[in-house]
Write a protein that holds these residues in place. Structure first.
Motif, PDB file in Angstrom:
ATOM      1  N   UNK A 132       0.820  -1.217   0.000  1.00  0.00           N
ATOM      2  CA  UNK A 132       0.000   0.000   0.000  1.00  0.00           C
ATOM      3  C   UNK A 132       0.852   1.265   0.000  1.00  0.00           C
ATOM      4  N   UNK A 133       1.976   1.238   0.716  1.00  0.00           N
ATOM      5  CA  UNK A 133       2.854   2.412   0.743  1.00  0.00           C
ATOM      6  C   UNK A 133       3.390   2.725  -0.649  1.00  0.00           C
ATOM      7  N   UNK A 134       3.749   1.691  -1.389  1.00  0.00           N
ATOM      8  CA  UNK A 134       4.254   1.877  -2.755  1.00  0.00           C
ATOM      9  C   UNK A 134       3.170   2.509  -3.637  1.00  0.00           C
ATOM     10  N   UNK A 135       1.967   1.972  -3.549  1.00  0.00           N
ATOM     11  CA  UNK A 135       0.858   2.495  -4.349  1.00  0.00           C
ATOM     12  C   UNK A 135       0.620   3.966  -4.010  1.00  0.00           C
ATOM     13  N   UNK A 158       2.758   6.100  -2.657  1.00  0.00           N
ATOM     14  CA  UNK A 158       3.900   6.914  -3.088  1.00  0.00           C
ATOM     15  C   UNK A 158       3.864   7.178  -4.590  1.00  0.00           C
ATOM     16  N   UNK A 159       3.594   6.150  -5.380  1.00  0.00           N
ATOM     17  CA  UNK A 159       3.522   6.311  -6.835  1.00  0.00           C
ATOM     18  C   UNK A 159       2.339   7.202  -7.195  1.00  0.00           C
ATOM     19  N   UNK A 160       1.218   7.009  -6.529  1.00  0.00           N
ATOM     20  CA  UNK A 160       0.053   7.861  -6.775  1.00  0.00           C
ATOM     21  C   UNK A 160       0.343   9.316  -6.473  1.00  0.00           C
ATOM     22  N   UNK A 161       1.008   9.564  -5.345  1.00  0.00           N
ATOM     23  CA  UNK A 161       1.364  10.948  -4.992  1.00  0.00           C
ATOM     24  C   UNK A 161       2.324  11.538  -6.015  1.00  0.00           C
ATOM     25  N   UNK A 162       3.307  10.759  -6.439  1.00  0.00           N
ATOM     26  CA  UNK A 162       4.274  11.257  -7.427  1.00  0.00           C
ATOM     27  C   UNK A 162       3.569  11.597  -8.744  1.00  0.00           C
ATOM     28  N   UNK A 163       2.646  10.754  -9.164  1.00  0.00           N
ATOM     29  CA  UNK A 163       1.885  11.040 -10.379  1.00  0.00           C
ATOM     30  C   UNK A 163       1.056  12.307 -10.217  1.00  0.00           C
ATOM     31  N   UNK A 164       0.461  12.468  -9.061  1.00  0.00           N
ATOM     32  CA  UNK A 164      -0.357  13.659  -8.813  1.00  0.00           C
ATOM     33  C   UNK A 164       0.486  14.925  -8.787  1.00  0.00           C
ATOM     34  N   UNK A 165       1.637  14.851  -8.152  1.00  0.00           N
ATOM     35  CA  UNK A 165       2.523  16.023  -8.114  1.00  0.00           C
ATOM     36  C   UNK A 165       2.914  16.400  -9.541  1.00  0.00           C
ATOM     37  N   UNK A 166       3.330  15.411 -10.324  1.00  0.00           N
ATOM     38  CA  UNK A 166       3.718  15.700 -11.703  1.00  0.00           C
ATOM     39  C   UNK A 166       2.545  16.246 -12.515  1.00  0.00           C
ATOM     40  N   UNK A 167       1.357  15.666 -12.328  1.00  0.00           N
ATOM     41  CA  UNK A 167       0.186  16.137 -13.070  1.00  0.00           C
ATOM     42  C   UNK A 167      -0.163  17.572 -12.690  1.00  0.00           C
ATOM     43  N   UNK A 168      -0.040  17.902 -11.413  1.00  0.00           N
ATOM     44  CA  UNK A 168      -0.319  19.287 -10.994  1.00  0.00           C
ATOM     45  C   UNK A 168       0.689  20.251 -11.598  1.00  0.00           C
ATOM     46  N   UNK A 194      -8.707  17.755  -6.480  1.00  0.00           N
ATOM     47  CA  UNK A 194      -9.684  16.973  -5.715  1.00  0.00           C
ATOM     48  C   UNK A 194      -9.440  15.476  -5.877  1.00  0.00           C
ATOM     49  N   UNK A 195      -9.170  15.045  -7.103  1.00  0.00           N
ATOM     50  CA  UNK A 195      -8.923  13.618  -7.334  1.00  0.00           C
ATOM     51  C   UNK A 195      -7.658  13.168  -6.615  1.00  0.00           C
ATOM     52  N   UNK A 196      -6.644  13.984  -6.642  1.00  0.00           N
ATOM     53  CA  UNK A 196      -5.389  13.612  -5.981  1.00  0.00           C
ATOM     54  C   UNK A 196      -5.534  13.609  -4.471  1.00  0.00           C
ATOM     55  N   UNK A 197      -6.379  14.446  -3.950  1.00  0.00           N
ATOM     56  CA  UNK A 197      -6.599  14.465  -2.509  1.00  0.00           C
ATOM     57  C   UNK A 197      -7.258  13.174  -2.044  1.00  0.00           C
ATOM     58  N   UNK A 198      -8.111  12.585  -2.876  1.00  0.00           N
ATOM     59  CA  UNK A 198      -8.781  11.345  -2.491  1.00  0.00           C
ATOM     60  C   UNK A 198      -8.005  10.117  -2.914  1.00  0.00           C
ATOM     61  N   UNK A 199      -7.269  10.173  -4.027  1.00  0.00           N
ATOM     62  CA  UNK A 199      -6.555   8.997  -4.546  1.00  0.00           C
ATOM     63  C   UNK A 199      -5.309   8.651  -3.759  1.00  0.00           C
ATOM     64  N   UNK A 200      -4.757   9.585  -3.032  1.00  0.00           N
ATOM     65  CA  UNK A 200      -3.456   9.330  -2.404  1.00  0.00           C
ATOM     66  C   UNK A 200      -3.548   9.161  -0.893  1.00  0.00           C
TER      67      UNK A 200
END
Length: 151
Positions: A33-36, A38-48, A144-150
């Motif tokens: 779960x930590x990996x998921x 972390x990767x989700x947060x990294x994707x969100x940061x890059x997308x933002x 909003x999506x990144x706040x809930x996905x990560x």
């Protein structure tokens, strides 16, 4: 001797099957779960960042368009419009690419890309102010999506 070899073969095949069966489809364990996260947060940061850069490029292009329009320079107006559309297309293409990444907010990225592509279409006549609001809304949805996905 034959029984001993048969028993060993059965044991080894049982161990092999046990090692392959991790409880997940395809014999692979789900990532931690930590990996998921972390990767989700990294994707969100890059997308933002991509979104902020795209919006900033739009704002810059819109300023150039206003200046060219005020000066009555038709060639500069066409160049500014072309630059805006090129930037929007690049932005949308990047979001489409990112939507295919694992643990990214795929639907939000794809929807944002579709919205941006609509505005980038030369046949689209969305006024600049309305386009600015629509593009800002793409960023709001992504946040909003990144706040809930990560979480």
């Amino acid at each position: 001797m034959r029984r001993l070899l048969l028993a060993a073969a059965v044991m080894l095949s049982g161990l092999a099957l046990t090692a392959c069966d991790s409880g997940a489809a395809g014999g692979r364990a789900a990532p931690p779960a930590d990996y998921v996260a972390d990767v989700g947060r990294a994707n969100c940061v890059e997308a933002r960042v991509v979104n902020e850069d795209g919006l900033a490029a739009f704002e810059s292009g819109a300023a150039s368009l206003r200046e060219a329009t005020a000066a009555g320079d038709r060639a500069a107006v066409e160049a500014a419009e072309s630059d805006i559309r090129t930037g929007l297309t690049r932005w949308a293409d990047t979001l489409v690419e990112m939507s295919g990444r694992p643990y990214a907010p795929a639907n939000t990225l794809a929807d944002g890309a579709a919205t941006i592509q609509k505005i980038a279409d030369p046949a689209d006549d969305t006024p600049v102010e309305e386009a600015r609001e629509t593009l800002a809304h793409v960023g709001n949805k992504l946040r909003a999506a990144c706040a809930t996905d990560t979480k």
